[in-house]
Design a protein around this motif. Structure first.
Motif, PDB file in Angstrom:
ATOM      1  N   SER A  61       0.894  -1.155   0.000  1.00 31.62           N
ATOM      2  CA  SER A  61       0.000   0.000   0.000  1.00 31.62           C
ATOM      3  C   SER A  61       0.930   1.202   0.000  1.00 31.62           C
ATOM      4  O   SER A  61       1.659   1.420   0.981  1.00 31.62           O
ATOM      5  N   GLU A  85      -5.097  -4.124  11.717  1.00 37.00           N
ATOM      6  CA  GLU A  85      -5.771  -3.414  10.618  1.00 37.00           C
ATOM      7  C   GLU A  85      -5.382  -3.996   9.252  1.00 37.00           C
ATOM      8  O   GLU A  85      -6.243  -4.237   8.401  1.00 37.00           O
ATOM      9  N   MET A  86      -4.097  -4.232   9.048  1.00 42.37           N
ATOM     10  CA  MET A  86      -3.637  -4.782   7.767  1.00 42.37           C
ATOM     11  C   MET A  86      -4.142  -6.211   7.566  1.00 42.37           C
ATOM     12  O   MET A  86      -4.499  -6.603   6.457  1.00 42.37           O
ATOM     13  N   GLN A  88      -6.937  -7.392   8.753  1.00 40.07           N
ATOM     14  CA  GLN A  88      -8.362  -7.298   8.431  1.00 40.07           C
ATOM     15  C   GLN A  88      -8.574  -6.888   6.974  1.00 40.07           C
ATOM     16  O   GLN A  88      -9.462  -7.406   6.301  1.00 40.07           O
ATOM     17  N   LYS A  89      -7.756  -5.974   6.492  1.00 38.79           N
ATOM     18  CA  LYS A  89      -7.894  -5.495   5.107  1.00 38.79           C
ATOM     19  C   LYS A  89      -7.405  -6.514   4.083  1.00 38.79           C
ATOM     20  O   LYS A  89      -8.025  -6.717   3.048  1.00 38.79           O
ATOM     21  N   TYR A  90      -6.248  -7.109   4.341  1.00 37.26           N
ATOM     22  CA  TYR A  90      -5.562  -7.897   3.314  1.00 37.26           C
ATOM     23  C   TYR A  90      -5.426  -9.383   3.629  1.00 37.26           C
ATOM     24  O   TYR A  90      -4.877 -10.125   2.825  1.00 37.26           O
ATOM     25  N   LYS A  91      -5.857  -9.794   4.816  1.00 35.46           N
ATOM     26  CA  LYS A  91      -5.770 -11.212   5.206  1.00 35.46           C
ATOM     27  C   LYS A  91      -4.351 -11.753   4.981  1.00 35.46           C
ATOM     28  O   LYS A  91      -4.122 -12.697   4.242  1.00 35.46           O
TER      29      LYS A  91
END
Length: 131
Positions: A61, A85-86, A88-91
């Motif tokens: 990102s 957070e990462m 959750q966003k990108y697994k």
């Protein structure tokens, strides 16, 4: 790559950049096998002072071109909240490290790279020679 090896490379990068007056960065190569982040003191030339290689990247990102504040930490591992957070966003798959990169004029790092390995090549030991 062990956490100790990752931290050693991060320390090497930050120590080098802390000795520089400034450094501009760009992603020079980005594919499924490797991401290469290169720094130079002059964006108009192709003479890089440092290459940072991320092997087996999972996600990135990023901005594509930026300046860094060499008086601050340039790269470090994401903290617990950022990692959550990462994930959750990108697994993010197990075995990847999440790196965050600081950018001049940003309060929090806007660049994140998840990869299995990191290495650094110092291409110019002294990009700011004293005359």
């Amino acid at each position: 790559m062990s956490l100790e090896e990752v931290n050693s490379e991060i320390d090497k990068i930050n120590a080098y950049l802390s000795q520089c007056l400034w450094m501009d960065f760009e992603f020079c190569r980005m594919n499924a096998g490797q991401i290469v982040l290169s720094g130079s003191i002059d964006q108009s030339s192709n003479e890089y002072a440092i290459d940072i290689e991320f092997e087996q990247p999972y996600f990135v990102s990023t901005l594509f071109l930026w300046h860094t504040d060499t008086s601050k930490v340039f790269i470090e591992l994401a903290n617990a909240d950022e990692t959550i957070e990462m994930n959750q966003k990108y697994k993010v798959e197990f075995g990847n490290y999440i790196f965050k990169i600081g950018v001049e004029d940003f309060e929090s790092p806007p660049i994140f790279v998840a990869a299995k390995k990191i290495s650094c090549k110092i291409l110019n030991d002294n990009p700011f020679p004293k005359h």
